[in-house]
Scaffold this active site. Structure first.
Site, PDB file in Angstrom:
ATOM      1  N   TYR A   1       9.878   4.298  32.617  1.00 54.66           N
ATOM      2  CA  TYR A   1       8.905   3.343  32.076  1.00 54.66           C
ATOM      3  C   TYR A   1       7.610   4.036  31.685  1.00 54.66           C
ATOM      4  O   TYR A   1       6.970   3.674  30.699  1.00 54.66           O
ATOM      5  CB  TYR A   1       8.601   2.229  33.101  1.00 54.66           C
ATOM      6  CG  TYR A   1       7.770   1.131  32.480  1.00 54.66           C
ATOM      7  CD1 TYR A   1       8.383   0.087  31.794  1.00 54.66           C
ATOM      8  CD2 TYR A   1       6.378   1.180  32.518  1.00 54.66           C
ATOM      9  CE1 TYR A   1       7.632  -0.894  31.172  1.00 54.66           C
ATOM     10  CE2 TYR A   1       5.612   0.197  31.901  1.00 54.66           C
ATOM     11  CZ  TYR A   1       6.244  -0.833  31.223  1.00 54.66           C
ATOM     12  OH  TYR A   1       5.511  -1.793  30.601  1.00 54.66           O
TER      13      TYR A   1
ATOM     14  N   ARG B   1       7.966  -6.303  -6.161  1.00 59.06           N
ATOM     15  CA  ARG B   1       6.626  -5.815  -5.822  1.00 59.06           C
ATOM     16  C   ARG B   1       5.684  -6.296  -6.924  1.00 59.06           C
ATOM     17  O   ARG B   1       5.270  -5.540  -7.786  1.00 59.06           O
ATOM     18  CB  ARG B   1       6.601  -4.283  -5.715  1.00 59.06           C
ATOM     19  CG  ARG B   1       7.462  -3.694  -4.625  1.00 59.06           C
ATOM     20  CD  ARG B   1       6.874  -3.650  -3.234  1.00 59.06           C
ATOM     21  NE  ARG B   1       6.853  -4.888  -2.504  1.00 59.06           N
ATOM     22  CZ  ARG B   1       6.571  -4.956  -1.204  1.00 59.06           C
ATOM     23  NH1 ARG B   1       6.316  -3.881  -0.498  1.00 59.06           N
ATOM     24  NH2 ARG B   1       6.533  -6.111  -0.590  1.00 59.06           N
TER      25      ARG B   1
ATOM     26  N   PHE C   1      -1.762  -2.333   0.368  1.00 61.80           N
ATOM     27  CA  PHE C   1      -0.385  -2.489   0.816  1.00 61.80           C
ATOM     28  C   PHE C   1      -0.311  -3.779   1.618  1.00 61.80           C
ATOM     29  O   PHE C   1      -1.259  -4.144   2.313  1.00 61.80           O
ATOM     30  CB  PHE C   1       0.136  -1.295   1.630  1.00 61.80           C
ATOM     31  CG  PHE C   1       1.585  -1.488   1.941  1.00 61.80           C
ATOM     32  CD1 PHE C   1       2.532  -1.383   0.940  1.00 61.80           C
ATOM     33  CD2 PHE C   1       1.998  -1.876   3.195  1.00 61.80           C
ATOM     34  CE1 PHE C   1       3.876  -1.664   1.177  1.00 61.80           C
ATOM     35  CE2 PHE C   1       3.345  -2.161   3.452  1.00 61.80           C
ATOM     36  CZ  PHE C   1       4.278  -2.041   2.435  1.00 61.80           C
ATOM     37  N   THR C   2       0.829  -4.453   1.534  1.00 64.54           N
ATOM     38  CA  THR C   2       0.965  -5.807   2.082  1.00 64.54           C
ATOM     39  C   THR C   2       0.533  -5.913   3.553  1.00 64.54           C
ATOM     40  O   THR C   2      -0.368  -6.679   3.889  1.00 64.54           O
ATOM     41  CB  THR C   2       2.423  -6.272   1.930  1.00 64.54           C
ATOM     42  OG1 THR C   2       3.282  -5.266   2.491  1.00 64.54           O
ATOM     43  CG2 THR C   2       2.789  -6.471   0.471  1.00 64.54           C
TER      44      THR C   2
ATOM     45  N   ASP D   1      -3.216   6.326   5.536  1.00 65.95           N
ATOM     46  CA  ASP D   1      -1.902   5.749   5.773  1.00 65.95           C
ATOM     47  C   ASP D   1      -0.936   6.855   5.366  1.00 65.95           C
ATOM     48  O   ASP D   1      -0.690   7.083   4.184  1.00 65.95           O
ATOM     49  CB  ASP D   1      -1.718   4.487   4.920  1.00 65.95           C
ATOM     50  CG  ASP D   1      -0.320   3.898   5.097  1.00 65.95           C
ATOM     51  OD1 ASP D   1       0.574   4.627   5.562  1.00 65.95           O
ATOM     52  OD2 ASP D   1      -0.124   2.727   4.749  1.00 65.95           O
TER      53      ASP D   1
ATOM     54  N   LYS E   1       9.685   5.938   7.572  1.00 62.03           N
ATOM     55  CA  LYS E   1       9.815   6.575   6.255  1.00 62.03           C
ATOM     56  C   LYS E   1       9.922   8.092   6.459  1.00 62.03           C
ATOM     57  O   LYS E   1      10.986   8.589   6.773  1.00 62.03           O
ATOM     58  CB  LYS E   1       8.622   6.214   5.363  1.00 62.03           C
ATOM     59  CG  LYS E   1       8.674   4.798   4.803  1.00 62.03           C
ATOM     60  CD  LYS E   1       8.253   3.759   5.793  1.00 62.03           C
ATOM     61  CE  LYS E   1       7.884   2.437   5.177  1.00 62.03           C
ATOM     62  NZ  LYS E   1       7.579   1.418   6.194  1.00 62.03           N
TER      63      LYS E   1
ATOM     64  N   PHE F   1       6.436 -12.754   0.803  1.00 64.55           N
ATOM     65  CA  PHE F   1       7.601 -12.175   0.125  1.00 64.55           C
ATOM     66  C   PHE F   1       8.811 -12.008   1.041  1.00 64.55           C
ATOM     67  O   PHE F   1       9.939 -12.011   0.586  1.00 64.55           O
ATOM     68  CB  PHE F   1       7.233 -10.823  -0.505  1.00 64.55           C
ATOM     69  CG  PHE F   1       6.720  -9.821   0.491  1.00 64.55           C
ATOM     70  CD1 PHE F   1       5.381  -9.792   0.831  1.00 64.55           C
ATOM     71  CD2 PHE F   1       7.574  -8.912   1.093  1.00 64.55           C
ATOM     72  CE1 PHE F   1       4.901  -8.882   1.766  1.00 64.55           C
ATOM     73  CE2 PHE F   1       7.107  -7.998   2.024  1.00 64.55           C
ATOM     74  CZ  PHE F   1       5.764  -7.992   2.360  1.00 64.55           C
TER      75      PHE F   1
HETATM   76  N1  PM9 Z   1       6.665  -0.378   3.999  1.00 67.23           N
HETATM   77  C1  PM9 Z   1       8.416  -0.835   2.481  1.00 67.23           C
HETATM   78  O1  PM9 Z   1       9.537  -1.301   2.263  1.00 67.23           O
HETATM   79  C2  PM9 Z   1       8.526  -1.885   4.763  1.00 67.23           C
HETATM   80  C3  PM9 Z   1       7.980  -3.219   4.967  1.00 67.23           C
HETATM   81  S1  PM9 Z   1       7.055  -4.024   3.728  1.00 67.23           S
HETATM   82  C4  PM9 Z   1       8.162  -4.564   2.638  1.00 67.23           C
HETATM   83  O2  PM9 Z   1       7.783  -0.176   1.640  1.00 67.23           O
HETATM   84  C5  PM9 Z   1       2.943   1.581   3.914  1.00 67.23           C
HETATM   85  C6  PM9 Z   1       2.459   2.375   2.758  1.00 67.23           C
HETATM   86  C7  PM9 Z   1       4.223   1.065   3.939  1.00 67.23           C
HETATM   87  C8  PM9 Z   1       4.660   0.284   5.061  1.00 67.23           C
HETATM   88  C9  PM9 Z   1       5.911  -0.349   5.077  1.00 67.23           C
HETATM   89  C10 PM9 Z   1       3.738   0.091   6.128  1.00 67.23           C
HETATM   90  C11 PM9 Z   1       4.122  -0.699   7.336  1.00 67.23           C
HETATM   91  C12 PM9 Z   1       2.491   0.629   6.043  1.00 67.23           C
HETATM   92  N2  PM9 Z   1       2.107   1.361   4.946  1.00 67.23           N
HETATM   93  O3  PM9 Z   1       7.085  -1.408   8.009  1.00 67.23           O
HETATM   94  O4  PM9 Z   1       5.469  -1.715   9.827  1.00 67.23           O
HETATM   95  O5  PM9 Z   1       5.015   1.297   2.916  1.00 67.23           O
HETATM   96  O6  PM9 Z   1       6.780   0.362   9.742  1.00 67.23           O
HETATM   97  O7  PM9 Z   1       5.039  -0.009   8.089  1.00 67.23           O
HETATM   98  C13 PM9 Z   1       7.813  -1.010   3.788  1.00 67.23           C
HETATM   99  P1  PM9 Z   1       6.154  -0.753   8.953  1.00 67.23           P
END
Ligand code: PM9
Length: 459
Positions: free
Chosen positions: A73, A383, A125-126, A216, A259, A450
């Site tokens: 843990y 997008r 970014f979203t 980021d 990623k 979305f």
């Molecule tokens: N990006 C993508 O498909 C997954 C979810 S949104 C549709 O591109 C950036 C530049 C990203 C991103 C996620 C996140 C968030 C932050 N910054 O999905 O929470 O492209 O691991 O990361 C997606 P997490």
């Protein structure tokens, strides 16, 4: 003589079978999914280009690392392995693990953002903007103008426009800017890179006004490749060296390990300031878990640590970019409108130019993604106006200049033959584009709409 071909720098050790459906099955599936590709069942998808997030194929070494996961843990050996990997490759002394990128965005937004503050960045970014707004901050887009033009051929289209940045600082005052947010690469602009020169300049301006710089770093490895390819003086430097120099200009980073880091789940916040570390550790126990696991299993920490070493291997990164281009260049050769230059993680169809007969309020990119699925079982992602959501002040749709469909390439998963299938389908749709109709939104969630919005075709 023709060019000597290059192949994947890996061999395939395990395969996952995929199933081709009939057109009738796909028509029923997309109807059931409310014309939203996020709501399709993965089993009904033939080639899944929804996202490159968490969809990577792990290496044999990563699978071996999973077995070494220490599931204690607290204080697990796997945590120290991850911390060391981040210190060695990224160069930040302090790390707080999170379940994925938005977990890290949540922490830094809570720590630094107060109502009435402004966060400048190179295109929204979203999830990043959602967390900024949830803390009462305002995101301000300071990317160079060309980034909003899909056809503008600029080598570093993700660069911050320094004049826009200084103008904002002059207007609201440095005290109301908790940090400058620089995305590497810029996802919503088409996976476009930022130059080293621009990172240096942003650092200089930030130092001048005493503002923090936060990256980021989600796809920073791909950004390093573009610097190696395009920026004078970097051709003989390794990806790992370039990557390390990029990171040297930031006070900290948010990171989606799903990623660059070649894992199916995981993220982290990394930083230089021990005070921010302390606050992040105080918050992470509330939202994610102990500061030595942050919502992840020990095996996940191990796989991410191993992925961090693999992600900066030159042969791998060059192959990655080459495969994205292999798809993009086929579409360009057929005269299909895509975002140029071809970016790092995806090929983006320009839905406004592809479907000029569909007004933006009828969701052309959403309609195109649905049509692509029906044609070939290829799943892509909208997008455009749906992803951009509504302005919290006016309640109206935000209408981004870029109305795109993203064909996102998972890492180490598909072969060039899969790319041929995708290219064929896009070309086929382009030839019959006048038959694609707009959509009407029939369910709209309040945040990040979305993911779960539903649509119906317009007659
Ligand atoms: N990006 C993508 O498909 C997954 C979810 S949104 C549709 O591109 C950036 C530049 C990203 C991103 C996620 C996140 C968030 C932050 N910054 O999905 O929470 O492209 O691991 O990361 C997606 P997490």
């Amino acid at each position: 003589m023709e060019q000597r071909p290059v192949a994947e720098p890996y061999r395939i050790k395990a395969v996952e079978m995929v199933r081709m459906t009939t057109r009738e099955e796909r028509e029923a599936a997309i109807r059931e999914a409310g014309y939203n590709t996020f709501l399709l069942r993965s089993e009904d998808v033939y080639i899944d280009l929804l996202t490159d997030s968490g969809t990577s194929a792990m290496s044999d070494r990563q699978w071996a690392a999973l077995q070494m996961g220490d599931e204690a843990y607290a204080g697990a050996r796997s945590w120290f392995r991850l911390e060391k990997a981040v210190q060695e490759v990224y160069g930040f002394p302090y790390v707080v693990p999170t379940h994925q990128g938005r977990g890290a965005e949540h922490l830094i937004s809570r720590i630094l953002i107060r109502p009435g503050t402004y966060i400048p960045g190179n295109m929204y970014f979203t999830t990043t903007r959602a967390h900024i707004e949830l803390q009462g901050g305002t995101f301000v887009d300071v990317i160079r103008d060309e980034a909003h033009d899909p056809a503008a051929e600029v080598p570093f289209k993700g660069d911050i426009d320094l004049r826009k940045l200084e103008e904002l600082i002059g207007r609201v005052g440095p005290g109301r800017i908790p940090y400058i947010n620089v995305a590497l690469t810029v996802n919503m602009a088409g996976g476009q890179p930022v130059s080293m020169q621009n990172l240096r300049e942003v650092r200089r301006i930030a130092d001048k006004y005493g503002i923090r710089v936060w990256f980021d770093a989600t796809r920073a490895v791909e950004n390093a490749y573009f610097i190696q390819e395009r920026e004078p003086g970097y051709q003989d430097r390794s990806i790992r060296e370039i990557f390390r120099e990029m990171m040297s200009y930031a006070d900290g980073i948010t990171m989606s390990g799903k990623k660059d880091c070649l894992v199916n789940i995981g993220g982290f916040l990394a930083m230089r300031d021990p005070e921010i570390l302390q606050k992040a550790r105080e918050l992470v126990v509330v939202w994610e878990g102990m500061p030595t696991y942050g919502g992840l299993a020990g095996r996940d920490l191990e796989a991410m640590a191993q992925g961090i070493y693999e992600m900066v291997e030159d042969d791998w990164v060059a192959w990655r970019i080459r495969q994205v281009r292999y798809l993009g260049e086929q579409l360009l050769a057929a005269g299909i409108p895509i975002v140029r230059p071809i970016g790092g993680h995806a090929v983006f169809l320009d839905a406004k130019a592809f479907l000029p007969h569909i007004p933006q309020d009828h969701f052309p990119a959403q309609a195109l993604a649905a049509a692509l699925y029906v044609d070939s079982g290829v799943r892509a992602m909208e997008r455009g106006i749906v992803s951009a959501g509504r302005d919290p002040q006016t309640g109206d749709h935000r209408r981004p200049k870029l109305e795109l469909v993203r064909l996102t390439i998972p890492r180490r998963v598909y072969t060039d033959r899969h790319m041929d299938v995708v290219a064929y389908s896009v070309k086929h749709l382009y030839a019959h584009r006048d038959q694609i109709k707009g959509l009407r939104m029939v369910y709209e969630p309040p945040t990040l709409r979305f993911f779960t919005a539903r649509f119906e075709p317009l007659e």
